[in-house]
Scaffold this motif. Structure first.
Motif, PDB file in Angstrom:
ATOM      1  N   LYS A   7       0.817  -1.228   0.000  1.00  0.00           N
ATOM      2  CA  LYS A   7       0.000   0.000   0.000  1.00  0.00           C
ATOM      3  C   LYS A   7       0.844   1.270   0.000  1.00  0.00           C
ATOM      4  CE  LYS A   7      -4.404  -1.315   1.875  1.00  0.00           C
ATOM      5  NZ  LYS A   7      -4.598  -2.364   2.883  1.00  0.00           N
ATOM      6  N   PHE A   8       2.171   1.094   0.113  1.00  0.00           N
ATOM      7  CA  PHE A   8       3.067   2.251   0.117  1.00  0.00           C
ATOM      8  C   PHE A   8       2.862   3.068  -1.167  1.00  0.00           C
ATOM      9  CE2 PHE A   8       6.933   4.141  -1.556  1.00  0.00           C
ATOM     10  CZ  PHE A   8       7.334   4.946  -0.509  1.00  0.00           C
ATOM     11  N   LYS A   9       2.798   4.413  -0.989  1.00  0.00           N
ATOM     12  CA  LYS A   9       2.594   5.267  -2.165  1.00  0.00           C
ATOM     13  C   LYS A   9       3.720   6.274  -2.304  1.00  0.00           C
ATOM     14  CE  LYS A   9      -2.365   5.209  -2.781  1.00  0.00           C
ATOM     15  NZ  LYS A   9      -3.600   5.954  -2.898  1.00  0.00           N
ATOM     16  N   LEU A  10       4.332   6.289  -3.481  1.00  0.00           N
ATOM     17  CA  LEU A  10       5.346   7.298  -3.792  1.00  0.00           C
ATOM     18  C   LEU A  10       4.678   8.434  -4.564  1.00  0.00           C
ATOM     19  CD1 LEU A  10       8.308   8.284  -4.039  1.00  0.00           C
ATOM     20  CD2 LEU A  10       8.441   6.983  -6.174  1.00  0.00           C
ATOM     21  N   GLY A  11       4.807   9.646  -4.054  1.00  0.00           N
ATOM     22  CA  GLY A  11       4.225  10.815  -4.729  1.00  0.00           C
ATOM     23  C   GLY A  11       5.278  11.566  -5.513  1.00  0.00           C
ATOM     24  N   ILE A  12       4.984  11.880  -6.752  1.00  0.00           N
ATOM     25  CA  ILE A  12       5.923  12.644  -7.590  1.00  0.00           C
ATOM     26  C   ILE A  12       5.234  13.922  -8.048  1.00  0.00           C
ATOM     27  CG2 ILE A  12       7.369  12.620  -9.679  1.00  0.00           C
ATOM     28  CD1 ILE A  12       7.238   9.495  -9.524  1.00  0.00           C
ATOM     29  N   LYS A  27       7.962   1.170 -11.696  1.00  0.00           N
ATOM     30  CA  LYS A  27       7.148   0.031 -12.162  1.00  0.00           C
ATOM     31  C   LYS A  27       7.928  -1.272 -12.005  1.00  0.00           C
ATOM     32  CE  LYS A  27       3.159   1.295 -13.865  1.00  0.00           C
ATOM     33  NZ  LYS A  27       1.999   0.806 -13.133  1.00  0.00           N
ATOM     34  N   ARG A  28       9.229  -1.187 -12.350  1.00  0.00           N
ATOM     35  CA  ARG A  28      10.080  -2.386 -12.259  1.00  0.00           C
ATOM     36  C   ARG A  28      10.081  -2.929 -10.836  1.00  0.00           C
ATOM     37  NH1 ARG A  28      15.651  -2.881 -12.035  1.00  0.00           N
ATOM     38  NH2 ARG A  28      15.988  -0.637 -12.180  1.00  0.00           N
ATOM     39  N   TYR A  29       9.981  -2.022  -9.870  1.00  0.00           N
ATOM     40  CA  TYR A  29       9.967  -2.433  -8.461  1.00  0.00           C
ATOM     41  C   TYR A  29       8.547  -2.666  -7.939  1.00  0.00           C
ATOM     42  CZ  TYR A  29      14.904  -1.026  -8.098  1.00  0.00           C
ATOM     43  OH  TYR A  29      16.254  -0.924  -8.241  1.00  0.00           O
ATOM     44  N   ASP A  30       7.560  -2.499  -8.815  1.00  0.00           N
ATOM     45  CA  ASP A  30       6.143  -2.561  -8.417  1.00  0.00           C
ATOM     46  C   ASP A  30       5.848  -1.658  -7.220  1.00  0.00           C
ATOM     47  OD1 ASP A  30       3.534  -3.340  -8.967  1.00  0.00           O
ATOM     48  OD2 ASP A  30       3.553  -4.835  -7.386  1.00  0.00           O
ATOM     49  N   LEU A  31       6.311  -0.408  -7.338  1.00  0.00           N
ATOM     50  CA  LEU A  31       5.961   0.625  -6.355  1.00  0.00           C
ATOM     51  C   LEU A  31       4.680   1.287  -6.838  1.00  0.00           C
ATOM     52  CD1 LEU A  31       9.439   2.374  -6.112  1.00  0.00           C
ATOM     53  CD2 LEU A  31       8.297   1.207  -4.221  1.00  0.00           C
ATOM     54  N   HIS A  32       3.807   1.614  -5.926  1.00  0.00           N
ATOM     55  CA  HIS A  32       2.585   2.330  -6.311  1.00  0.00           C
ATOM     56  C   HIS A  32       2.914   3.831  -6.429  1.00  0.00           C
ATOM     57  CE1 HIS A  32      -1.844   2.797  -6.528  1.00  0.00           C
ATOM     58  NE2 HIS A  32      -1.509   4.027  -6.171  1.00  0.00           N
ATOM     59  N   THR A  33       2.591   4.428  -7.558  1.00  0.00           N
ATOM     60  CA  THR A  33       2.974   5.840  -7.789  1.00  0.00           C
ATOM     61  C   THR A  33       1.752   6.724  -7.996  1.00  0.00           C
ATOM     62  OG1 THR A  33       3.192   5.349 -10.146  1.00  0.00           O
ATOM     63  CG2 THR A  33       5.213   5.323  -8.839  1.00  0.00           C
ATOM     64  N   LYS A  34       1.896   7.963  -7.498  1.00  0.00           N
ATOM     65  CA  LYS A  34       0.852   8.972  -7.683  1.00  0.00           C
ATOM     66  C   LYS A  34       1.565  10.235  -8.151  1.00  0.00           C
ATOM     67  CE  LYS A  34      -2.876  11.062  -4.952  1.00  0.00           C
ATOM     68  NZ  LYS A  34      -4.135  10.334  -4.901  1.00  0.00           N
ATOM     69  N   VAL A  35       1.105  10.805  -9.268  1.00  0.00           N
ATOM     70  CA  VAL A  35       1.781  11.959  -9.878  1.00  0.00           C
ATOM     71  C   VAL A  35       0.795  13.107 -10.015  1.00  0.00           C
ATOM     72  CG1 VAL A  35       2.955  12.792 -11.973  1.00  0.00           C
ATOM     73  CG2 VAL A  35       3.364  10.456 -11.173  1.00  0.00           C
ATOM     74  N   ALA A  42       0.230  15.216 -19.665  1.00  0.00           N
ATOM     75  CA  ALA A  42       1.672  15.184 -19.360  1.00  0.00           C
ATOM     76  C   ALA A  42       2.216  13.766 -19.591  1.00  0.00           C
ATOM     77  CB  ALA A  42       1.886  15.606 -17.907  1.00  0.00           C
ATOM     78  N   PRO A  43       3.542  13.646 -19.916  1.00  0.00           N
ATOM     79  CA  PRO A  43       4.111  12.323 -20.196  1.00  0.00           C
ATOM     80  C   PRO A  43       3.820  11.246 -19.141  1.00  0.00           C
ATOM     81  CG  PRO A  43       5.660  14.021 -20.832  1.00  0.00           C
ATOM     82  CD  PRO A  43       4.496  14.731 -20.192  1.00  0.00           C
ATOM     83  N   CYS A  44       3.658  11.627 -17.881  1.00  0.00           N
ATOM     84  CA  CYS A  44       3.413  10.632 -16.824  1.00  0.00           C
ATOM     85  C   CYS A  44       1.967  10.133 -16.794  1.00  0.00           C
ATOM     86  CB  CYS A  44       3.709  11.232 -15.444  1.00  0.00           C
ATOM     87  SG  CYS A  44       5.446  11.427 -15.104  1.00  0.00           S
ATOM     88  N   ALA A  45       1.076  10.868 -17.445  1.00  0.00           N
ATOM     89  CA  ALA A  45      -0.357  10.621 -17.241  1.00  0.00           C
ATOM     90  C   ALA A  45      -0.766   9.172 -17.516  1.00  0.00           C
ATOM     91  CB  ALA A  45      -1.171  11.580 -18.105  1.00  0.00           C
ATOM     92  N   LYS A  46      -0.165   8.576 -18.547  1.00  0.00           N
ATOM     93  CA  LYS A  46      -0.611   7.228 -18.925  1.00  0.00           C
ATOM     94  C   LYS A  46       0.107   6.125 -18.149  1.00  0.00           C
ATOM     95  CE  LYS A  46      -0.028   8.086 -23.353  1.00  0.00           C
ATOM     96  NZ  LYS A  46       0.082   7.999 -24.801  1.00  0.00           N
ATOM     97  N   ILE A  47       1.136   6.489 -17.394  1.00  0.00           N
ATOM     98  CA  ILE A  47       1.970   5.447 -16.776  1.00  0.00           C
ATOM     99  C   ILE A  47       1.826   5.376 -15.260  1.00  0.00           C
ATOM    100  CG2 ILE A  47       4.325   4.557 -16.608  1.00  0.00           C
ATOM    101  CD1 ILE A  47       4.916   6.254 -19.098  1.00  0.00           C
ATOM    102  N   ALA A  48       1.541   6.524 -14.640  1.00  0.00           N
ATOM    103  CA  ALA A  48       1.421   6.529 -13.170  1.00  0.00           C
ATOM    104  C   ALA A  48       0.233   5.664 -12.749  1.00  0.00           C
ATOM    105  CB  ALA A  48       1.218   7.959 -12.691  1.00  0.00           C
ATOM    106  N   ASP A  49       0.319   5.061 -11.571  1.00  0.00           N
ATOM    107  CA  ASP A  49      -0.839   4.312 -11.058  1.00  0.00           C
ATOM    108  C   ASP A  49      -1.998   5.265 -10.831  1.00  0.00           C
ATOM    109  OD1 ASP A  49       0.223   1.565 -10.756  1.00  0.00           O
ATOM    110  OD2 ASP A  49       1.669   2.602  -9.490  1.00  0.00           O
TER     111      ASP A  49
END
Ligand code: ADP
Length: 383
Positions: A7-12, A27-35, A42-49
């Motif tokens: 459930k850990f969330k990394l915010g960018i 993604k490689r580490y299966d970290l949950h990301t919020k941007v 923006a470039p991140c829009a399609k990739i962030a969780d």
């Protein structure tokens, strides 16, 4: 706390290309990301969780975002630092720290920081506006030519002017600014330092940067830099000391001038992954993006050794008028050995907008440079 597949969330904060490349490793580490970014495409829009449309310079937007993640990092400096300070006070982990970002956001404060910490940088003087500069100009005895910089929000050479005579100061500018002695530059170098939560440090191999004379944008980044071992040692020492003085956690890209006299001066720093480290994806044991994650997640740092030399070529928009992007001739370079194409995913191109980059890896750096320069001429990013 378990970081991976949890459930850990990394915010960018910021959803541009640096964020996008950071997300690949997350993604490689299966970290949950919020941007969060104000541009919904923006470039991140399609990739962030999770992708939030919001203003990273707005206090409340940053607070609301920060409250919903476990660690906050950035891919751009222009962030509301009041909000980050308040989040830190509530115990939120913010890397780089709000204080570091505050200093770096303002070139006058950055220069004061170097001076106060005995870090080498060119001579300078800060002013609260252009009128003050003009009035105290004679007394301060600056010799023409000198460099004028806006203190806030300059990037990619915007907000930098070479002043050759009194008339060149005839423009209107009503905010903080500074004057720097002009440096006779032999080479522009960059050292990316990584420092993790424990305070362990590793540097990436030093690169040499070549800028476009018209746009002031980095055009080529070459690794390894063609410099003596003495210069290498001095540059690393200065970069490490700078990261320590900032008490940095994460990456610190330290941009340096090697002067014609052989001195090394700090130009400026960026507390995040940097354009001068894109080649690390293919050329180093650990990429700068992987290393940034390791640094802020309190993990051991990866090896930064160069596996193969390389050159990075920025692809920037060539047309003044904004329009749908076309990467002319790009299909023709895929059969060149050692070529890696990165397209950032910005739909619209405009003059000097960074749209992608190409890394050319080759056992022979001179060969890599030759191929890189040919590719730069061949590919046109048009709209
Ligand atoms: P930005 O933050 O917009 O990238 P910089 O402060 O790095 O702007 O300046 C852009 C470029 O201008 C540098 O890469 C360098 O080529 C040139 N420059 C900046 N400061 C000086 C200086 N004091 N003397 C000579 N050239 C400089």
């Amino acid at each position: 706390m378990q970081l991976f597949s949890s459930k850990f969330k990394l915010g960018i904060l910021g959803g541009g290309q640096l964020g996008k490349m950071l997300l690949y490793d997350a993604k490689r580490y299966d970290l949950h990301t919020k941007v969060m970014d104000s541009n919904k495409q923006a470039p991140c829009a399609k990739i962030a969780d999770e992708f939030i449309v919001g203003d990273i310079t707005n206090y409340q937007d940053v607070i609301d975002f920060g409250n919903k993640v476990d660690i906050i990092t950035v891919e751009i400096e222009k962030i509301n630092t009041e909000a980050l300070l308040d989040l830190e006070k509530k115990g939120k982990k913010v890397y780089p720290s709000a204080k570091t970002l505050q200093i770096i956001q303002n070139k006058s404060d950055q220069k004061d920081f170097y001076k106060n910490n005995n870090l080498p940088t060119s001579g300078f003087k800060n002013y609260s506006n252009l009128d003050e500069l003009k009035q105290s100009f004679k007394k301060d005895n600056f010799q023409f030519p000198f460099v004028w910089k806006s203190s806030k929000f300059g990037y990619d050479g915007k907000g930098v002017k070479i002043i050759k005579n009194q008339e060149d100061l005839n423009f209107s500018y009503d905010d903080q600014c500074l004057v720097e002695e002009i440096v006779l530059i032999e080479k522009e170098l960059s050292v990316i330092v990584s420092r993790n939560v424990q305070g362990n440090i590793k540097c990436f191999p030093i690169v040499e940067m070549e800028f476009n004379d018209n746009s002031n944008l980095v055009e080529y980044v070459m690794c390894p830099a063609n410099i003596s071992s003495d210069v290498r040692k001095k540059a690393v020492e200065i970069a490490v000391k700078t990261a320590e003085k900032f008490n940095m956690v994460g990456l610190l890209a330290v941009e340096l001038f090697l002067t014609k006299q052989g001195d090394i001066l700090i130009n400026e720093v960026a507390p995040r992954p940097h354009n001068s480290g894109h080649h690390t994806i293919e050329c180093c044991m650990t990429s700068q993006f992987d290393q940034h994650l390791r640094s802020i997640l309190d993990l051991p740092l990866g090896e930064t050794e160069l596996i193969i030399p390389g050159i990075m070529v920025n692809l920037v928009g060539e047309n003044m008028i904004e329009g749908n992007v076309i990467y002319q001739n790009i299909n023709d370079i895929f059969d060149i050995p050692g070529v890696f194409v990165h397209i950032y995913g910005k739909k619209k191109s405009r003059l000097n907008r960074k749209m992608g980059h190409i890394t050319i890896a080759n056992k022979d750096i001179d060969k890599a440079i030759e191929i890189g320069k040919k590719i730069k001429k061949k590919i046109k990013v048009i709209s």
